[in-house]
Design a protein around this motif. Structure first.
Motif, PDB file in Angstrom:
ATOM      1  N   GLU A   1       0.816  -1.206   0.000  1.00  0.00           N
ATOM      2  CA  GLU A   1       0.000   0.000   0.000  1.00  0.00           C
ATOM      3  C   GLU A   1       0.856   1.265   0.000  1.00  0.00           C
ATOM      4  OE1 GLU A   1      -3.724   2.058   2.428  1.00  0.00           O
ATOM      5  OE2 GLU A   1      -2.579   0.482   3.423  1.00  0.00           O
ATOM      6  N   TYR A   2       1.796   1.386   0.916  1.00  0.00           N
ATOM      7  CA  TYR A   2       2.521   2.637   1.120  1.00  0.00           C
ATOM      8  C   TYR A   2       3.645   2.885   0.113  1.00  0.00           C
ATOM      9  CZ  TYR A   2      -0.127   2.426   5.433  1.00  0.00           C
ATOM     10  OH  TYR A   2      -1.149   2.333   6.338  1.00  0.00           O
ATOM     11  N   ASP A   3       4.315   1.842  -0.354  1.00  0.00           N
ATOM     12  CA  ASP A   3       5.389   2.020  -1.334  1.00  0.00           C
ATOM     13  C   ASP A   3       4.887   1.867  -2.769  1.00  0.00           C
ATOM     14  OD1 ASP A   3       7.369   2.382   0.664  1.00  0.00           O
ATOM     15  OD2 ASP A   3       7.571   0.211   0.887  1.00  0.00           O
ATOM     16  N   VAL A   4       4.097   0.827  -2.998  1.00  0.00           N
ATOM     17  CA  VAL A   4       3.638   0.512  -4.349  1.00  0.00           C
ATOM     18  C   VAL A   4       2.410   1.336  -4.738  1.00  0.00           C
ATOM     19  CG1 VAL A   4       2.844  -1.367  -5.871  1.00  0.00           C
ATOM     20  CG2 VAL A   4       4.584  -1.827  -4.134  1.00  0.00           C
ATOM     21  N   HIS A   5       1.640   1.753  -3.749  1.00  0.00           N
ATOM     22  CA  HIS A   5       0.390   2.498  -3.995  1.00  0.00           C
ATOM     23  C   HIS A   5      -0.555   1.680  -4.873  1.00  0.00           C
ATOM     24  CE1 HIS A   5       2.343   5.898  -2.109  1.00  0.00           C
ATOM     25  NE2 HIS A   5       3.351   5.749  -2.946  1.00  0.00           N
ATOM     26  N   ALA A   6      -0.730   0.405  -4.493  1.00  0.00           N
ATOM     27  CA  ALA A   6      -1.524  -0.526  -5.296  1.00  0.00           C
ATOM     28  C   ALA A   6      -3.027  -0.407  -5.076  1.00  0.00           C
ATOM     29  CB  ALA A   6      -1.072  -1.965  -5.000  1.00  0.00           C
ATOM     30  N   PHE A   7      -3.456   0.455  -4.172  1.00  0.00           N
ATOM     31  CA  PHE A   7      -4.880   0.553  -3.862  1.00  0.00           C
ATOM     32  C   PHE A   7      -5.404   1.933  -4.224  1.00  0.00           C
ATOM     33  CE2 PHE A   7      -3.079  -2.748  -1.329  1.00  0.00           C
ATOM     34  CZ  PHE A   7      -4.014  -3.769  -1.430  1.00  0.00           C
ATOM     35  N   THR A   8      -6.694   1.991  -4.557  1.00  0.00           N
ATOM     36  CA  THR A   8      -7.299   3.266  -4.942  1.00  0.00           C
ATOM     37  C   THR A   8      -7.804   4.048  -3.738  1.00  0.00           C
ATOM     38  OG1 THR A   8      -9.394   2.159  -5.371  1.00  0.00           O
ATOM     39  CG2 THR A   8      -7.926   2.495  -7.258  1.00  0.00           C
ATOM     40  N   SER A   9      -7.935   3.397  -2.587  1.00  0.00           N
ATOM     41  CA  SER A   9      -8.317   4.102  -1.369  1.00  0.00           C
ATOM     42  C   SER A   9      -7.518   3.531  -0.196  1.00  0.00           C
ATOM     43  CB  SER A   9      -9.817   3.979  -1.103  1.00  0.00           C
ATOM     44  OG  SER A   9     -10.184   2.628  -0.967  1.00  0.00           O
ATOM     45  N   MET A  10      -7.436   4.311   0.872  1.00  0.00           N
ATOM     46  CA  MET A  10      -6.651   3.918   2.042  1.00  0.00           C
ATOM     47  C   MET A  10      -7.301   2.727   2.742  1.00  0.00           C
ATOM     48  SD  MET A  10      -5.295   6.571   4.830  1.00  0.00           S
ATOM     49  CE  MET A  10      -4.414   6.050   6.263  1.00  0.00           C
ATOM     50  N   LEU A  11      -6.487   1.759   3.124  1.00  0.00           N
ATOM     51  CA  LEU A  11      -6.974   0.575   3.832  1.00  0.00           C
ATOM     52  C   LEU A  11      -7.020   0.847   5.335  1.00  0.00           C
ATOM     53  CD1 LEU A  11      -4.924  -2.184   1.964  1.00  0.00           C
ATOM     54  CD2 LEU A  11      -7.345  -1.643   1.672  1.00  0.00           C
ATOM     55  N   PRO A  12      -7.904   0.151   6.049  1.00  0.00           N
ATOM     56  CA  PRO A  12      -7.981   0.339   7.509  1.00  0.00           C
ATOM     57  C   PRO A  12      -6.904  -0.468   8.234  1.00  0.00           C
ATOM     58  CG  PRO A  12      -9.659  -1.216   6.800  1.00  0.00           C
ATOM     59  CD  PRO A  12      -8.970  -0.728   5.554  1.00  0.00           C
ATOM     60  N   ARG A  13      -5.648  -0.065   8.069  1.00  0.00           N
ATOM     61  CA  ARG A  13      -4.527  -0.782   8.676  1.00  0.00           C
ATOM     62  C   ARG A  13      -4.052  -0.061   9.920  1.00  0.00           C
ATOM     63  NH1 ARG A  13      -0.197  -1.199   4.021  1.00  0.00           N
ATOM     64  NH2 ARG A  13       1.000  -2.340   5.576  1.00  0.00           N
ATOM     65  N   LEU A  14      -3.603  -0.840  10.878  1.00  0.00           N
ATOM     66  CA  LEU A  14      -2.938  -0.304  12.053  1.00  0.00           C
ATOM     67  C   LEU A  14      -1.482  -0.745  11.940  1.00  0.00           C
ATOM     68  CD1 LEU A  14      -3.165   1.190  14.721  1.00  0.00           C
ATOM     69  CD2 LEU A  14      -3.638  -0.998  15.815  1.00  0.00           C
ATOM     70  N   ARG A  15      -0.599   0.215  11.830  1.00  0.00           N
ATOM     71  CA  ARG A  15       0.813  -0.119  11.666  1.00  0.00           C
ATOM     72  C   ARG A  15       1.659   0.811  12.497  1.00  0.00           C
ATOM     73  NH1 ARG A  15       4.242   2.829   7.673  1.00  0.00           N
ATOM     74  NH2 ARG A  15       3.133   4.757   7.250  1.00  0.00           N
ATOM     75  N   VAL A  16       2.859   0.390  12.785  1.00  0.00           N
ATOM     76  CA  VAL A  16       3.827   1.229  13.473  1.00  0.00           C
ATOM     77  C   VAL A  16       4.328   2.246  12.448  1.00  0.00           C
ATOM     78  CG1 VAL A  16       6.048   1.286  14.644  1.00  0.00           C
ATOM     79  CG2 VAL A  16       4.472  -0.626  15.036  1.00  0.00           C
ATOM     80  N   ILE A  17       4.287   3.506  12.809  1.00  0.00           N
ATOM     81  CA  ILE A  17       4.640   4.581  11.883  1.00  0.00           C
ATOM     82  C   ILE A  17       6.017   5.139  12.234  1.00  0.00           C
ATOM     83  CG2 ILE A  17       3.956   6.847  10.975  1.00  0.00           C
ATOM     84  CD1 ILE A  17       1.097   6.156  12.097  1.00  0.00           C
ATOM     85  N   PRO A  18       6.975   5.051  11.331  1.00  0.00           N
ATOM     86  CA  PRO A  18       8.265   5.705  11.573  1.00  0.00           C
ATOM     87  C   PRO A  18       8.036   7.207  11.773  1.00  0.00           C
ATOM     88  CG  PRO A  18       8.387   4.232   9.689  1.00  0.00           C
ATOM     89  CD  PRO A  18       6.938   4.348  10.056  1.00  0.00           C
ATOM     90  N   ILE A  19       8.661   7.799  12.755  1.00  0.00           N
ATOM     91  CA  ILE A  19       8.404   9.186  13.123  1.00  0.00           C
ATOM     92  C   ILE A  19       8.588  10.139  11.945  1.00  0.00           C
ATOM     93  CG2 ILE A  19      10.714   9.679  13.994  1.00  0.00           C
ATOM     94  CD1 ILE A  19       7.323  10.961  15.402  1.00  0.00           C
ATOM     95  N   GLU A  20       9.549   9.836  11.053  1.00  0.00           N
ATOM     96  CA  GLU A  20       9.761  10.727   9.909  1.00  0.00           C
ATOM     97  C   GLU A  20       8.585  10.699   8.920  1.00  0.00           C
ATOM     98  OE1 GLU A  20      11.919   6.858   9.094  1.00  0.00           O
ATOM     99  OE2 GLU A  20      11.914   8.274  10.764  1.00  0.00           O
ATOM    100  N   GLU A  21       7.721   9.682   9.022  1.00  0.00           N
ATOM    101  CA  GLU A  21       6.532   9.587   8.166  1.00  0.00           C
ATOM    102  C   GLU A  21       5.255  10.036   8.856  1.00  0.00           C
ATOM    103  OE1 GLU A  21       6.055   5.628   6.618  1.00  0.00           O
ATOM    104  OE2 GLU A  21       8.183   5.462   6.104  1.00  0.00           O
ATOM    105  N   PHE A  22       5.316  10.315  10.156  1.00  0.00           N
ATOM    106  CA  PHE A  22       4.106  10.626  10.914  1.00  0.00           C
ATOM    107  C   PHE A  22       3.483  11.950  10.470  1.00  0.00           C
ATOM    108  CE2 PHE A  22       2.033  12.677  14.596  1.00  0.00           C
ATOM    109  CZ  PHE A  22       0.945  11.816  14.686  1.00  0.00           C
ATOM    110  N   ASP A  23       2.197  11.884  10.129  1.00  0.00           N
ATOM    111  CA  ASP A  23       1.413  13.060   9.779  1.00  0.00           C
ATOM    112  C   ASP A  23       0.178  13.042  10.684  1.00  0.00           C
ATOM    113  OD1 ASP A  23      -0.140  15.082   8.743  1.00  0.00           O
ATOM    114  OD2 ASP A  23      -0.298  14.212   6.747  1.00  0.00           O
ATOM    115  N   PRO A  24       0.084  13.962  11.634  1.00  0.00           N
ATOM    116  CA  PRO A  24      -1.029  13.930  12.568  1.00  0.00           C
ATOM    117  C   PRO A  24      -2.387  14.176  11.933  1.00  0.00           C
ATOM    118  CG  PRO A  24       0.264  15.933  12.875  1.00  0.00           C
ATOM    119  CD  PRO A  24       0.993  15.076  11.897  1.00  0.00           C
TER     120      PRO A  24
END
Length: 188
Positions: free
Chosen positions: A161-184
């Motif tokens: 999802e995040y690198d390939v952008h294979a989906f047309t809408s955001m999936l309901p995933r819970l993942r650990v977010i690297p701080i440099e990628e965090f967008d509140p």
């Protein structure tokens, strides 16, 4: 370099594994067609990342029949469908991908595997440490933990999802977010 001077990149898709992970672990139900990956984006991602013209092999369990409309759609976007059949107690798609990885060890070319499945670790490892690039595309949080030591040996890891952008809408995933990628704003 043009596409003819680039080594072939083999994109091996375990669609059954991706679909099962998406349905069971992320959505909690069978995915609707619009929620499934846009398979053409995996070919485009591989091409953009590694150059050349990727050869996409899409492995299918066709034991209960050939899904012709899906096979035709795969062909139209540039995949070579690999329909397989076998007894229900055998993981025929896994067996075919394992044999393909073993065969690729004797050929030139980069290898991109699309799966979470640890059944491929033993056959991926010999491909590392050579001139070829080897990668895995999966939902990072569901990728088999056996891939981690291979990443330390040079396996490239990409999130579907995040690198390939294979989906047309955001999936309901819970993942650990690297701080440099965090967008509140995504949480507000």
């Amino acid at each position: 370099m043009d596409d003819n001077t680039q080594p072939t990149s083999y994109l091996l898709v375990d669609g059954e594994n991706i679909d099962a992970t998406l349905g069971t672990s992320i959505l909690g139900r069978r995915p609707e067609p619009q929620e499934r990956p846009r398979w053409d984006r995996l070919l485009a991602f591989t091409r953009e990342k590694w150059g050349g013209s990727p050869r996409g092999l899409f492995f299918l369990n066709a034991s209960s029949g050939m899904p012709m409309s899906f096979v035709q759609a795969l062909r139209a976007i540039g995949y070579v469908p690999v329909p397989l059949s076998g007894p229900p107690d055998e993981k025929i798609v896994d067996i075919a991908i394992q044999r393909t990885l073993q065969s690729l060890a004797e050929r030139d070319g980069d290898v991109m595997l699309v799966s979470h499945d640890g059944d491929f670790l033993e056959d991926l490892e010999p491909l590392l440490g050579t001139e070829r690039r080897v990668g895995v595309i999966a939902f990072a949080e569901f990728r088999n933990h056996g891939f981690t030591p291979l990443i330390e040996q040079g396996l490239e890891s990409f999130d579907l999802e995040y690198d390939v952008h294979a989906f047309t809408s955001m999936l309901p995933r819970l993942r650990v977010i690297p701080i440099e990628e965090f967008d509140p704003t995504g949480f507000l």
